[in-house]
Design a protein around this motif. Sequence first.
Motif, PDB file in Angstrom:
ATOM      1  N   HIS A  41     -18.969  16.318 -49.353  1.00  0.00           N
ATOM      2  CA  HIS A  41     -18.953  14.863 -49.525  1.00  0.00           C
ATOM      3  C   HIS A  41     -18.541  14.227 -48.208  1.00  0.00           C
ATOM      4  CE1 HIS A  41     -19.770  14.654 -53.774  1.00  0.00           C
ATOM      5  NE2 HIS A  41     -18.902  15.618 -53.988  1.00  0.00           N
ATOM      6  N   PHE A  42     -19.527  13.781 -47.449  1.00  0.00           N
ATOM      7  CA  PHE A  42     -19.225  13.156 -46.162  1.00  0.00           C
ATOM      8  C   PHE A  42     -18.266  11.983 -46.335  1.00  0.00           C
ATOM      9  CE2 PHE A  42     -23.640  14.535 -44.470  1.00  0.00           C
ATOM     10  CZ  PHE A  42     -23.139  15.770 -44.141  1.00  0.00           C
ATOM     11  N   ALA A  43     -18.476  11.207 -47.410  1.00  0.00           N
ATOM     12  CA  ALA A  43     -17.670   9.994 -47.587  1.00  0.00           C
ATOM     13  C   ALA A  43     -16.186  10.323 -47.747  1.00  0.00           C
ATOM     14  CB  ALA A  43     -18.169   9.198 -48.788  1.00  0.00           C
ATOM     15  N   ASP A  44     -15.860  11.422 -48.424  1.00  0.00           N
ATOM     16  CA  ASP A  44     -14.444  11.782 -48.598  1.00  0.00           C
ATOM     17  C   ASP A  44     -13.766  11.934 -47.238  1.00  0.00           C
ATOM     18  OD1 ASP A  44     -15.168  11.859 -51.224  1.00  0.00           O
ATOM     19  OD2 ASP A  44     -14.393  13.862 -51.629  1.00  0.00           O
ATOM     20  N   SER A  45     -14.500  12.539 -46.328  1.00  0.00           N
ATOM     21  CA  SER A  45     -13.958  12.768 -44.997  1.00  0.00           C
ATOM     22  C   SER A  45     -13.799  11.445 -44.237  1.00  0.00           C
ATOM     23  CB  SER A  45     -14.904  13.726 -44.258  1.00  0.00           C
ATOM     24  OG  SER A  45     -14.643  13.758 -42.898  1.00  0.00           O
ATOM     25  N   LEU A  46     -14.825  10.607 -44.273  1.00  0.00           N
ATOM     26  CA  LEU A  46     -14.744   9.341 -43.542  1.00  0.00           C
ATOM     27  C   LEU A  46     -13.651   8.438 -44.118  1.00  0.00           C
ATOM     28  CD1 LEU A  46     -15.802   7.579 -41.266  1.00  0.00           C
ATOM     29  CD2 LEU A  46     -17.489   6.619 -42.839  1.00  0.00           C
ATOM     30  N   LEU A  47     -13.484   8.471 -45.443  1.00  0.00           N
ATOM     31  CA  LEU A  47     -12.460   7.610 -46.057  1.00  0.00           C
ATOM     32  C   LEU A  47     -11.048   8.101 -45.729  1.00  0.00           C
ATOM     33  CD1 LEU A  47     -14.057   6.665 -49.499  1.00  0.00           C
ATOM     34  CD2 LEU A  47     -13.775   5.255 -47.448  1.00  0.00           C
ATOM     35  N   PRO A  97      -9.925   9.774 -51.710  1.00  0.00           N
ATOM     36  CA  PRO A  97     -11.367   9.488 -51.729  1.00  0.00           C
ATOM     37  C   PRO A  97     -12.063  10.066 -52.959  1.00  0.00           C
ATOM     38  CG  PRO A  97     -10.686  10.205 -49.541  1.00  0.00           C
ATOM     39  CD  PRO A  97      -9.517  10.441 -50.455  1.00  0.00           C
ATOM     40  N   GLU A 112     -11.077  13.266 -37.445  1.00  0.00           N
ATOM     41  CA  GLU A 112     -11.399  13.806 -38.758  1.00  0.00           C
ATOM     42  C   GLU A 112     -12.655  14.650 -38.561  1.00  0.00           C
ATOM     43  OE1 GLU A 112     -10.056  13.805 -41.796  1.00  0.00           O
ATOM     44  OE2 GLU A 112     -11.812  14.674 -42.765  1.00  0.00           O
TER      45      GLU A 112
END
Lengths: 209, 209
Positions: free
Chosen positions: A194-200, B15, B191
């Motif tokens: 999950h790319f978004a988990d990392s960016l968040l 997230p 990150e």
Amino acid sequence: MKKQHISEAVIRRLPRYYRYLDDLHNKGVIRISSNSLGSKMGITASQIRQDLSCFGEFGQQGYGYNVKELRGEIGRILGIDKKHTIIIVGVGNLGHALMQNFHFAQNGFSLEAAFDVSPALIGSEINGVLVRDLEELDAYCRASIPDVAVLTVPQSVAQQTVDRLVDLGVRGFWNFTNREVTSEHPDVRFESVHFADSLLTLSYHISRQ
Amino acid sequence: MKKQHISEAVIRRLPRYYRYLDDLHNKGVIRISSNSLGSKMGITASQIRQDLSCFGEFGQQGYGYNVKELRGEIGRILGIDKKHTIIIVGVGNLGHALMQNFHFAQNGFSLEAAFDVSPALIGSEINGVLVRDLEELDAYCRASIPDVAVLTVPQSVAQQTVDRLVDLGVRGFWNFTNREVTSEHPDVRFESVHFADSLLTLSYHISRQ
């Protein structure tokens, strides 16, 4: 190896240990204390000792860990020596990027084939791996079931692709679709990136500065 | 919000909470108990209550959580309302895939520009975002410093790209190079997305079947 329940959190730290140890090994480091390894990794020495104790006895009090041995042990725990087979389903930009740049072999996987629907891609080779017509998927899997399928298909066909592959006998899925996919088959394992988990997580930290 | 030290493990779960709550919200779910949310996410209800208690009072004993409110609160904790700016450095397959498919705006980021060295790419638009000549990076950052740079450059230039961007004032890095990058600047946050960590977790599980 001790038979006990290993928590998912410990399992998720193992690849990080492996990565750091591999790096140390490549730099020619022979031994490392849990203190030094911990400070490199941003975790405590006692956490390291506790994590590794789930899998047996490693290192010697006062002598630290033998880097090469521990790397080998953790690699075996992770199954890197198993030579799992893997296929890529969906050769868009992301599938293409993985074929071009991801070191499957270094991580114990043999990338056997890729599948796509685009006539422009079918028949081409990327990094020595043939892109096949998605229509050949059933015949391919009947001849030899890959251990893992990389899901880099559009979201709209993510679940149906999983269903088809599970029916064909595939039990491991590396899911890049950012869509939750499921299976009722008890042996099927999904691992989603999950790319978004990392960016968040990054967003959280920079919002606080 | 309470002022206390929040562990990195809790931050990394936020997230995921956000993702599940967003999904529930989109499905029209109004309320959810910590038990139901936990069973969906594969964690215990008490873990959820404990995690959220780090950030204040959420939900009501016996009534569960208001999905929309909790999603909003967690979104704010994560900084989704901050409208951070972001640029992509390196428009190879992976950079391209992110520009094409990743929902920056949904995650509170405004993708402002992309940079590459390839004459074939410079001047083109991907999903409405202009690919600029990497030579323009300094001038671009001097005019407006992005909050985050996505590193999708080759490994061989990863660290020098970070150094250059830190000098230009960039403090957040979303690193896809699978190379450890560092900075001595105390405010810089990295990150990293390590694809291998994810695949090796899957390898661990399928090796045990």
